[in-house]
Design a protein around this motif. Structure first.
Motif, PDB file in Angstrom:
ATOM      1  N   ARG A   1       1.118  -1.422  -0.280  1.00 53.74           N
ATOM      2  CA  ARG A   1      -0.335  -0.238   0.273  1.00 53.74           C
ATOM      3  C   ARG A   1       0.823   1.720   0.430  1.00 53.74           C
ATOM      4  O   ARG A   1       0.597   2.341  -0.540  1.00 53.74           O
ATOM      5  CB  ARG A   1      -1.163   0.147   1.252  1.00 53.74           C
ATOM      6  N   ASP A   2       2.233   1.460   0.418  1.00 50.59           N
ATOM      7  CA  ASP A   2       3.195   2.056   0.470  1.00 50.59           C
ATOM      8  C   ASP A   2       4.140   2.286  -0.598  1.00 50.59           C
ATOM      9  O   ASP A   2       4.913   0.269   0.019  1.00 50.59           O
ATOM     10  CB  ASP A   2       3.249   2.260   1.590  1.00 50.59           C
TER      11      ASP A   2
ATOM     12  N   LEU B   1      -4.576   0.895  -5.687  1.00 52.25           N
ATOM     13  CA  LEU B   1      -3.321   2.131  -6.223  1.00 52.25           C
ATOM     14  C   LEU B   1      -3.302   2.952  -7.418  1.00 52.25           C
ATOM     15  O   LEU B   1      -3.503   2.790  -8.304  1.00 52.25           O
ATOM     16  CB  LEU B   1      -2.455   1.504  -6.615  1.00 52.25           C
TER      17      LEU B   1
ATOM     18  N   GLU C   1      -1.796   4.206   1.015  1.00 55.16           N
ATOM     19  CA  GLU C   1      -2.792   3.817   0.615  1.00 55.16           C
ATOM     20  C   GLU C   1      -3.664   3.871  -1.125  1.00 55.16           C
ATOM     21  O   GLU C   1      -5.076   4.351  -1.008  1.00 55.16           O
ATOM     22  CB  GLU C   1      -3.890   4.179   1.739  1.00 55.16           C
ATOM     23  N   GLY C   2      -2.808   4.019  -2.156  1.00 52.43           N
ATOM     24  CA  GLY C   2      -3.078   3.856  -3.174  1.00 52.43           C
ATOM     25  C   GLY C   2      -3.542   5.324  -3.910  1.00 52.43           C
ATOM     26  O   GLY C   2      -3.919   6.094  -4.750  1.00 52.43           O
TER      27      GLY C   2
END
Length: 189
Positions: A21-22, A67, A122-123
């Motif tokens: 996510r990061d 993402l 977080e996208g």
């Protein structure tokens, strides 16, 4: 490139990035294989992985896994390396920035070849300068706990203050010499 090969590459990208996510987006165009190997080795020691992606395939895969990086984003200009790991985006950004600066110190001729394009949290795209200033997970939890406990600690200190003042006065009186405490006041007539 045939459709089957593209699909295999997209499946591999999905498998690699399905829980990530990061990310930090880096451009390391122009590094020779030895320098690239040394950089990746140094980052692996810090629990950071790097992967070069084909922009068009990465955009498709990232859209599918949530993402959302706009197609016209500068992240997709030139060659793109994705770096992830190290716990949180803040830790990743700080470590990557530190490692790249150390790497450039050792190899001054590589200064213009290493460029950080930005970050994804977080996208959502995030400027790298902002990612460097973000708190780590532990720092964020510490701030929340501190803010939650602040009113209670203030209340406790206010409740204890009158008792502490009284105890201080009693102690001061008890420490006086007996002569001072028992001396009668002069009478005025």
């Amino acid at each position: 490139m045939s459709k089957q090969i593209k699909q295999m590459q997209m499946d591999a990208l999905k498998a690699t990035f399905h829980e990530v996510r990061d990310l930090v987006v880096v451009d390391i165009t122009g590094l020779d294989s030895i320098a690239d190997n040394h950089l990746r080795k140094a980052l692996r020691k810090k629990n950071i992985q790097m992967h070069m992606v084909k922009n068009s395939l990465a955009r498709r895969v990232f859209d599918e896994i949530g993402l959302k990086v706009p197609k016209d984003s500068p992240y997709w200009a030139g060659s793109t390396f994705m770096a992830w790991g190290a716990g949180s985006l803040a830790e990743l950004s700080r470590t990557l920035d530190e490692q790249l600066k150390d790497f450039v110190k050792k190899n001054a001729k590589l200064k213009d070849k290493l460029k950080i394009k930005g970050a994804i949290s977080e996208g959502l795209p995030v400027a790298f300068d902002l990612a460097l200033k973000m708190p780590t997970r532990a720092e964020a939890i510490g701030r929340v706990v501190g803010l939650a406990m602040a009113p209670a600690s203030r209340l406790v200190s206010q409740l204890k203050a009158p008792g502490a003042n009284l105890a201080s006065q009693v102690k001061t009186i008890s420490e006086k010499k007996p002569e001072e405490a028992a001396a009668p006041a002069p009478a005025t007539a």
